[in-house]
Design an enzyme around this catalytic site. Structure first.
Site, short mmCIF file in Angstrom:
data_model
loop_
_atom_site.label_atom_id
_atom_site.label_comp_id
_atom_site.label_asym_id
_atom_site.label_seq_id
_atom_site.Cartn_x
_atom_site.Cartn_y
_atom_site.Cartn_z
N ASP A 112 -22.52 16.40 -26.86
CA ASP A 112 -22.51 16.73 -25.43
C ASP A 112 -23.01 15.55 -24.57
O ASP A 112 -22.54 15.32 -23.47
CB ASP A 112 -23.29 18.02 -25.12
CG ASP A 112 -24.67 18.06 -25.75
OD1 ASP A 112 -25.10 17.06 -26.38
OD2 ASP A 112 -25.35 19.09 -25.62
N ASN A 113 -23.99 14.82 -25.08
CA ASN A 113 -24.54 13.66 -24.35
C ASN A 113 -25.31 12.82 -25.35
O ASN A 113 -25.53 13.25 -26.49
CB ASN A 113 -25.45 14.10 -23.18
CG ASN A 113 -26.48 15.14 -23.59
OD1 ASN A 113 -26.31 16.34 -23.31
ND2 ASN A 113 -27.52 14.71 -24.27
N CYS A 157 -27.06 18.87 -21.45
CA CYS A 157 -26.30 19.82 -22.26
C CYS A 157 -25.34 20.73 -21.52
O CYS A 157 -24.14 20.70 -21.74
CB CYS A 157 -27.24 20.73 -23.05
SG CYS A 157 -28.40 19.86 -24.08
N ASP A 209 -25.54 17.94 -30.73
CA ASP A 209 -26.38 18.09 -29.54
C ASP A 209 -27.25 16.85 -29.37
O ASP A 209 -28.03 16.51 -30.28
CB ASP A 209 -27.25 19.34 -29.75
CG ASP A 209 -27.83 19.85 -28.45
OD1 ASP A 209 -27.79 19.13 -27.44
OD2 ASP A 209 -28.33 21.00 -28.45
N ASP A 210 -27.11 16.15 -28.26
CA ASP A 210 -27.96 14.99 -27.95
C ASP A 210 -27.81 13.85 -28.97
O ASP A 210 -28.80 13.19 -29.31
CB ASP A 210 -29.46 15.38 -27.95
CG ASP A 210 -29.89 16.16 -26.72
OD1 ASP A 210 -29.06 16.36 -25.82
OD2 ASP A 210 -31.07 16.56 -26.68
#
Ligand SMILES: *[C@@H]1O[C@H](CO)[C@@H](O)[C@H](O)[C@H]1NC(C)=O
Ligand SMILES: *[C@@H]1O[C@H](CO)[C@@H](O)[C@H](O)[C@H]1NC(C)=O
Ligand SMILES: *[C@@H]1O[C@H](CO)[C@@H](O)[C@H](O)[C@H]1NC(C)=O
Ligand SMILES: *[C@@H]1O[C@H](CO)[C@@H](O)[C@H](O)[C@H]1NC(C)=O
Ligand SMILES: *[C@@H]1O[C@H](CO)[C@@H](O)[C@H](O)[C@H]1NC(C)=O
Ligand SMILES: *[C@@H]1O[C@H](CO)[C@@H](O)[C@H](O)[C@H]1NC(C)=O
Ligand SMILES: *[C@@H]1O[C@H](CO)[C@@H](O)[C@H](O)[C@H]1NC(C)=O
Length: 492
Positions: A293-294, A68, A32-33
């Site tokens: 996700d990013n 997200c 995540d991130d």
């Protein structure tokens, strides 16, 4: 005299073929991130060793939307956000809710794989607005979905039929155990599996496992040339930034350290799961994907800590894949997007990509154990819809509610990191003689940004207004085409 040997060989060959033709297993790990630009993979030495050096390292992997819920939706559906309709992290923006369960879940990757005989497992953060009500989301045989957004302690999981609250079990470790149990079990069965594990790291609140606290306390946030630089050639939200005070820089350094520390537990998770697959002789028949996700920025252009911007920090993501036929130490420069993962996984499983998917399988890139991988020219779409309503107002900061700004907090020195008009679409071009991004903002200025990443990797100089008119018109046309594309027409 007729020898039976050839016949026996033939039979054995057929049997061998039959067993080796069992569809491959898929293990997908989604952080995540996690950025690439600020060395987000630094803490994950063993993952790089096992999956990157043991398989393929992608140098140009991108999120289609740097936030997200839309990004996760693109990964699961193979669609760009303008087609899947999940625009932001709220229910109104399609982040779970009726739209998701009625029209997306039946068309998403896990459901398709399940229909083709895959045993499916999910563990971790699903979608920000998933709160455990109703049936388990369609497509999953084994489901351990986190309620809401990433957290490390004091969370609730939807565990198949019921909701279970955990106070003090570190989430990444719990997911490691659940996924390992599933893999041990699933590898004994004749059906192939699809397992997706989505740990909370490196998302806020950036809580490392106790055993990793302080490991990076000597590190400060990477001082890129853009660090704490206010640039006047960018869109208004970035232009409006003031230099960050030392107090905020200290916060940024702390977050940077803790982000890396949270990833150490993810590295351990990867080692454990690869170990289980190795112990069960399943490594040779399993594709293992690691991605995020990013991305994320900390301090670039005096923006404190967030994603949502069209810069490499926010849009470039890690992607490492190990699996059958993929030569160790393959380096892939072709641009790929999260929308390409579902079509690629379907290709591995020998299932046709449905026509509604906008991504393209990159399976062919990885074939034949070739170490010198071919390069394909691509233009990817990056699109984002600014968040911000009168309800995202923060009374602790001086900005009025009517401005519809968002993510303004005292910890971020009241820099607002999003706004209703922070809306844009970009063309990310990676071609033989070109490594560029071209962005159009849908704001009151129709602002343009473009960068030549070969010459200017830190995106210090906006060249959008220096492009030849014909060049700019061409980019603009292509971009317009992509923002309206669907299925095959997205292949540019
Ligand atoms: C746990 O989370 C709930 C809400 O999600 C909150 O009300 C509670 O204060 C939290 N407990 C601790 C110990 O942080
Ligand atoms: C293991 O597989 C069996 C048979 O499919 C199933 O009944 C059992 O619940 C599984 N256990 C776990 C931990 O997934
Ligand atoms: C902020 O930090 C810089 C570099 O460490 C230092 O030179 C400067 O004096 C500090 N400013 C204040 C106001 O403390
Ligand atoms: C798999 O296990 C064998 C035997 O323990 C070991 O030699 C090998 O390095 C392991 N491979 C991986 C990728 O972990
Ligand atoms: C999320 O998107 C929806 C639909 O476009 C919009 O109505 C809503 O205001 C957005 N949420 C925020 C916080 O901007
Ligand atoms: C975007 O919205 C903000 C706040 O509503 C406003 O101050 C700003 O001028 C707008 N910028 C552009 C370029 O439209
Ligand atoms: C975009 O371009 C492709 C290839 O030139 C074309 O097939 C497609 O119809 C175009 N789509 C739109 C929406 O213009």
């Amino acid at each position: 005299m007729i020898s039976l040997a050839p016949l026996i060989t033939l039979i054995l060959a057929c049997l061998g073929r039959a067993t080796s033709e069992k569809a491959p297993n898929i293990l997908l790990i989604l952080s995540d991130d996690q950025d690439v630009e600020l060395r987000g993979m630094f803490p994950m030495e063993q993952t790089i060793q096992l999956l990157g050096f043991g398989g393929a390292l992608f140098h140009n992997a991108y999120t289609p939307t740097p936030i997200c819920c839309p990004a996760r939706t693109s990964l699961l559906t193979g669609m760009y956000a303008h087609n899947h309709g999940t625009r932001n992290n709220s229910v109104a923006g399609g982040c779970y809710g009726p739209h998701w369960w009625r029209s997306l879940e039946p068309r998403a990757l896990p459901h398709i794989l399940q229909q083709h005989g895959y045993n499916t497992f999910f563990g971790g953060k699903y979608l920000n607005q998933y709160w455990g009500a109703g049936d388990v989301p369609k497509g999953w045989n084994h489901f351990y979905g986190l309620h809401g957004n990433s957290r490390y302690y004091n969370y609730t999981l939807r565990e198949n039929s019921g909701n279970v609250h955990y106070e003090s079990t570190y989430l990444t470790d719990l997911l490691k155990d659940r996924a390992a149990d599933f893999l041990r079990n699933a590898t004994q069965s004749s059906e192939p599996f699809f397992a997706m594990v989505a740990p909370p790291a490196a998302h806020e609140p950036f809580t490392p496992a106790p055993r990793h606290e302080g490991v990076f306390s000597h590190i400060e946030a990477l001082r890129t040339p853009s660090f704490n630089q206010v640039k006047q050639d960018k869109h208004w939200l970035v232009r409006a930034a003031r230099r960050l005070p030392n107090e905020t820089i200290n916060t940024i350094d702390k977050y940077f350290q803790k982000r890396w520390e949270t990833l150490l537990a993810v590295d351990e998770l990867v080692v454990t799961l690869v170990g289980v697959l190795n112990d069960t002789q399943s490594l040779e028949n399993t594709y293992i994907i690691y991605t995020s996700d990013n991305g994320y920025h900390v301090g670039q252009f005096a923006q404190p800590f967030d994603k949502r911007q069209p810069y490499e920090t926010d849009i470039n993501i890690p992607l490492l894949i190990r699996g059958p036929g993929i030569a160790p130490e393959s380096h892939i420069d072709t641009a790929v997007s999260l929308v390409d993962l579902a079509p690629t996984i379907l290709a591995w499983a020998d299932i046709d990509t449905p026509s509604y998917m906008d991504g393209q399988s990159f399976h062919e890139l990885l074939l034949n154990n070739r170490r010198r991988v071919p390069f394909f020219e691509r233009s990817l779409l990056i699109e984002y819809w600014g968040e911000g309503t009168v309800a995202t107002y923060n009374s602790e900061c001086p900005w009025p509610a009517k401005d519809r700004l968002a993510q303004c907090t005292p910890a971020a020195d009241c820099h607002c990191q999003d706004s209703w008009n922070n809306t844009y679409a970009c063309l990310r071009n990676i071609r033989h003689r070109e490594d560029r991004i071209y962005c159009e903002f849908r704001d009151g200025e129709n602002f343009l940004e473009a960068y030549d990443l070969q010459l200017d990797p830190f995106q210090m100089t906006n060249i959008a207004y220096d492009l030849l008119p014909i060049e700019r018109a061409l980019y603009s046309l292509r971009l317009k085409n992509l923002t309206q594309c669907s299925g095959h027409s997205c292949f540019l």
